[in-house]
Scaffold this motif. Structure first.
Motif, PDB file in Angstrom:
ATOM      1  N   GLY A 113       0.805  -1.212   0.000  1.00  0.00           N
ATOM      2  CA  GLY A 113       0.000   0.000   0.000  1.00  0.00           C
ATOM      3  C   GLY A 113       0.839   1.263   0.000  1.00  0.00           C
ATOM      4  O   GLY A 113       0.312   2.365  -0.153  1.00  0.00           O
ATOM      5  N   ALA A 114       2.147   1.114   0.157  1.00  0.00           N
ATOM      6  CA  ALA A 114       2.992   2.301   0.292  1.00  0.00           C
ATOM      7  C   ALA A 114       3.815   2.595  -0.947  1.00  0.00           C
ATOM      8  O   ALA A 114       4.742   3.394  -0.895  1.00  0.00           O
ATOM      9  N   ALA A 115       3.465   1.973  -2.048  1.00  0.00           N
ATOM     10  CA  ALA A 115       4.252   2.181  -3.272  1.00  0.00           C
ATOM     11  C   ALA A 115       4.363   3.665  -3.623  1.00  0.00           C
ATOM     12  O   ALA A 115       5.415   4.160  -3.998  1.00  0.00           O
ATOM     13  N   ARG A 116       3.230   4.365  -3.452  1.00  0.00           N
ATOM     14  CA  ARG A 116       3.206   5.787  -3.827  1.00  0.00           C
ATOM     15  C   ARG A 116       4.232   6.630  -3.087  1.00  0.00           C
ATOM     16  O   ARG A 116       4.642   7.674  -3.559  1.00  0.00           O
ATOM     17  N   GLN A 117       4.585   6.181  -1.888  1.00  0.00           N
ATOM     18  CA  GLN A 117       5.526   6.978  -1.104  1.00  0.00           C
ATOM     19  C   GLN A 117       6.930   6.927  -1.683  1.00  0.00           C
ATOM     20  O   GLN A 117       7.753   7.795  -1.414  1.00  0.00           O
ATOM     21  N   HIS A 118       7.200   5.896  -2.460  1.00  0.00           N
ATOM     22  CA  HIS A 118       8.557   5.739  -2.977  1.00  0.00           C
ATOM     23  C   HIS A 118       8.730   6.331  -4.361  1.00  0.00           C
ATOM     24  O   HIS A 118       9.777   6.885  -4.675  1.00  0.00           O
TER      25      HIS A 118
END
Lengths: 242, 231, 261
Positions: free
Chosen positions: B106-111
């Motif tokens: 769920g945290a792909a966008r943060q990278h």
């Protein structure tokens, strides 16, 4: 005698109104790579017809429903510019253009090695800038050169050409008056290498013998046009240039 | 493309053109066998090597192959993967398991977000042309500085030159890092002046790297290069 | 028609702007090479082709005979439209006319119409019965940046070299269409944070809003349009308005050169 009203299409000396012999083609000029940013492109002038074709692709076929799992689809848009004819054409959906787009796409799909690019589409944009009878044939020729220019694999270079009949005489490459007032029109798309036919339409009145003669003229002209297409592509890339 | 044929005459062929008789030869890419003849299927240059006749196309779309080193751009982001524009007909997929960071679900966008430019490798391509990328590997990373330009895929070899000779020379002159992706994208990182010069030089190499006149043309361009040490 | 903008592109454009430079080495207000050709379409009563850098556009002028609008019995009509078809670029997917193509046609139309260069009453043949309808159609074949200026230039050049086809409609002799003045459009796009003249496709991709300014022969404003997302200050506008004056004078010369032929 054929002819519409009292429009005479053949002169006393047997030549046509523009001075051509009955089996003579209008002049044709071709330039490959006319559009700097397309994947492939061509400009073709045939008589007073001018067509420009652009190729984009292969690219993913969208929408999903047109996608084929085993090959690419050729997505053709044949369009006549509003200023291409003597009476202006209103921009917008045009049934004639829609039909020509479909049969042109089907002709090109018979020549392009579509299995190379599954699930893809190749866009072919044909724009007629000036029309003087035989635009669908010019469109086919322009599309073929543009596809070659784009590096798309094909069995052959498809050539568009038409013959017809005026005043009961079969003639090659109808011009505008002959198309309007003549008795038959037979446009074809020919593969010069094998002599196969990928595009065929006809309207008017032709006996079997007249049809055979018209096809003979078409094949002869296709060979000439093919040489000009090859020359255009060579001029663009020869000398180890590109 | 013409490097292996010094002295041989380059022959341009068009689709449908007969190259020669089949007679025992093998048919390579860009050609097919028909009625005991070898026919070209693509516009390009005839190449005959060890009895195999093929055609080097003048134009090509990038078709990803496993192992290719490429420059890709993030096109879409999901919870656990990124869709990547690889300059080919299809997008590639970068799953979070093959990213260079430890990514929480769920945290792909943060990278990485849309528009980010990365150096990656093609991990695999299946028969349906589904492409998977990886960023696990030496040098594979998001590119945070520099500029990207695109050249035709079949010109990539010209930019590199024999044993990367041309590329090394360009790097030397403008004092920039230059990386040529197999997908036709080129990454340049250096000073503003160096980058501008590199762009012109790469454009020149792309258009004429294979010609005899190239060496002279490049020398002329080098005269106008920013001197090393200039910020 | 959504194109993917690489982050590095915007960064690079910003850095170039700081150094007063552009990707292709041009000056901030410098145009690419432009060629203008008129009388190039067989079936157009007026026609023009503009090659502006790698952008290529055609404009055709057609005349029709019509009955005038009841509230303007002595006036003919002028209509200008543009088509941005898929041929123009990979990013133009097939479909109905996009807002971009509609805006393009309408902005070029306003520039020509509001300059008053066509006297509508001069298009009257028989008051209350027959008037000329003038139609300008613009066709973009290749969009490699700055299509607005290329289209506006093609449109006015085609108009100024158009022949009224009176003979075909049996209402007199063919004659040159009377056009008073030459309205010219100059467009500016914010690239890397500052306005530049004549952006390439790459600069437009990484750039922001654009402003279109149409000026008449005396340097008066005849139409303005701001497009795309972004804001600008009155000072920024004053600067580009100033630059527009000289750009328009140069472009007007290109049209004048064609009329000698």
């Amino acid at each position: 005698m054929g002819g519409y009203g009292d429009v005479k299409l053949l002169r006393e000396d047997g030549l046509r109104l523009d001075g051509r012999k009955i089996d003579e083609m209008r002049p044709i000029e071709i330039e490959a790579g006319y559009l700097p940013a397309a994947d492939g492109s061509a400009w073709v002038k045939h008589g007073l017809n001018v067509a420009v074709a652009a190729v984009y692709g292969p690219m993913e076929a969208h929408p999903r429903k047109i996608q084929r799992q085993d090959r690419c689809v050729i997505d053709v848009r044949y369009n006549m510019a509003p200023f291409s004819t003597s009476d202006r054409i209103r921009p917008g959906y045009n049934r004639r253009s829609r039909e020509i787009s479909k049969v042109t796409a089907e002709a090109l799909e018979s020549v392009v090695i579509c299995e190379r690019y599954p699930r893809s589409k190749i866009r072919v944009e044909i724009e007629i800038l000036s029309a003087e009878a035989g635009t669908r044939c010019v469109g086919i020729t322009a599309a073929a050169v543009a596809l070659a220019d784009a590096g798309i694999p094909m069995r052959d270079l498809l050539v568009g050409v038409a013959s017809g009949k005026v005043e009961d005489i079969v003639v090659l490459d109808l011009d505008k008056a002959e198309d309007n007032y003549g008795q038959a029109d037979l446009p074809v798309g020919i593969l010069p290498n094998t002599g196969e036919i990928a595009f065929l339409q006809m309207d008017g009145d032709l006996s079997p013998d007249e049809f055979n003669l018209a096809m003979e003229y078409n094949f002869k002209a296709a060979a000439e046009i093919h040489d000009i297409m090859v020359d255009a592509l060579k001029r663009r890339y020869e000398g180890g240039e590109n | 493309m013409s490097q292996g044929q010094i002295g041989a005459e380059l022959r341009l062929v068009t689709p449908g053109m007969a190259i020669g008789p089949l007679s025992g030869k093998r048919v390579g890419s860009g050609a097919l066998a028909q009625n005991e003849q070898i026919i070209a299927t693509r516009l390009g240059w005839v190449r005959e090597l060890n009895d195999t006749v093929s055609v080097d196309p003048i134009n090509s779309t990038y078709m990803p192959r496993s192992g290719d080193l490429i420059i890709a751009i993030v096109a879409e982001v999901r919870n656990n993967l990124w869709f990547m524009n690889v300059n080919g007909p299809f997008q590639g997929l970068l799953p979070m398991s093959l990213a260079p960071w430890k990514v929480e679900f769920g945290a792909a966008r943060q990278h990485m977000g849309i528009g980010d430019v990365v150096m990656a490798r093609i991990q695999e391509v299946d028969e349906c042309h589904n492409v998977v990328l990886t960023m696990k590997g030496v040098g594979l990373r998001r590119l945070n500085e520099g500029s990207v330009m695109t050249i035709p895929v079949n010109h990539v070899e010209r930019i590199r030159g024999n044993n990367n000779e041309t590329l090394l020379r360009l790097r030397d002159v403008c004092d920039c890092r230059i990386m040529v992706g197999d997908n036709g994208r080129v990454w340049i990182d250096g000073s503003a002046e160096g980058t501008s010069w590199a762009r012109s030089a790469i454009k020149l190499a792309s258009q004429s790297g294979h010609k005899l006149s190239f060496a002279a043309d490049l020398a002329a361009l080098e005269k106008n290069a920013p001197k090393r040490g200039d910020a | 028609m959504v194109a993917l903008v690489p982050t590095l592109l915007r960064q690079e454009l910003a850095r170039l702007a700081e150094n007063d430079a552009r990707i292709d080495g041009r000056g901030r207000w410098e145009a690419r090479d432009i060629t203008l050709e008129t009388d190039c379409l067989y079936n157009g009563e007026g026609s023009a082709k503009v090659v502006w850098g790698d952008t290529i556009v055609y404009a055709g002028v057609k005349f029709e005979m019509r009955t005038p609008w009841p509230d303007r019995p002595n006036q003919g009509s002028l209509m200008c439209g543009a088509e941005l078809r898929p041929v123009a670029g990979r990013k133009y997917e097939p479909g109905p006319p996009s807002p971009e193509s509609i805006e393009l046609g309408r902005v070029v139309d306003r520039g020509i119409r509001e300059s008053g260069c066509i006297d509508m009453e001069s298009l009257c043949i028989v008051p209350g019965e027959k008037v000329w309808g003038v139609m300008i159609d613009i066709h973009v074949l290749s969009d490699q940046g700055n299509i607005f200026d290329a289209c506006a230039l093609a449109a006015i050049a085609a108009l100024r070299t158009a022949t009224v086809p009176a003979e075909r409609f049996d209402v007199g002799e063919d004659h040159t269409l009377k056009v008073n003045g030459t309205p010219i459009m100059a467009s500016f796009t914010r690239v890397g944070g500052r306005y530049v003249f004549d952006p390439t496709e790459e600069e437009e991709l990484g750039g922001d809003e654009r402003i279109h300014i149409t000026l008449g022969d005396e340097g008066h404003l005849h139409s303005l349009q701001k497009g795309l997302k972004g804001v600008f200050t009155p000072d920024e506008f004053a600067e580009i308005f100033d630059v527009a004056q000289s750009r328009c004078v140069e472009l007007r010369k290109l049209v004048a050169n064609q009329e000698g032929n």
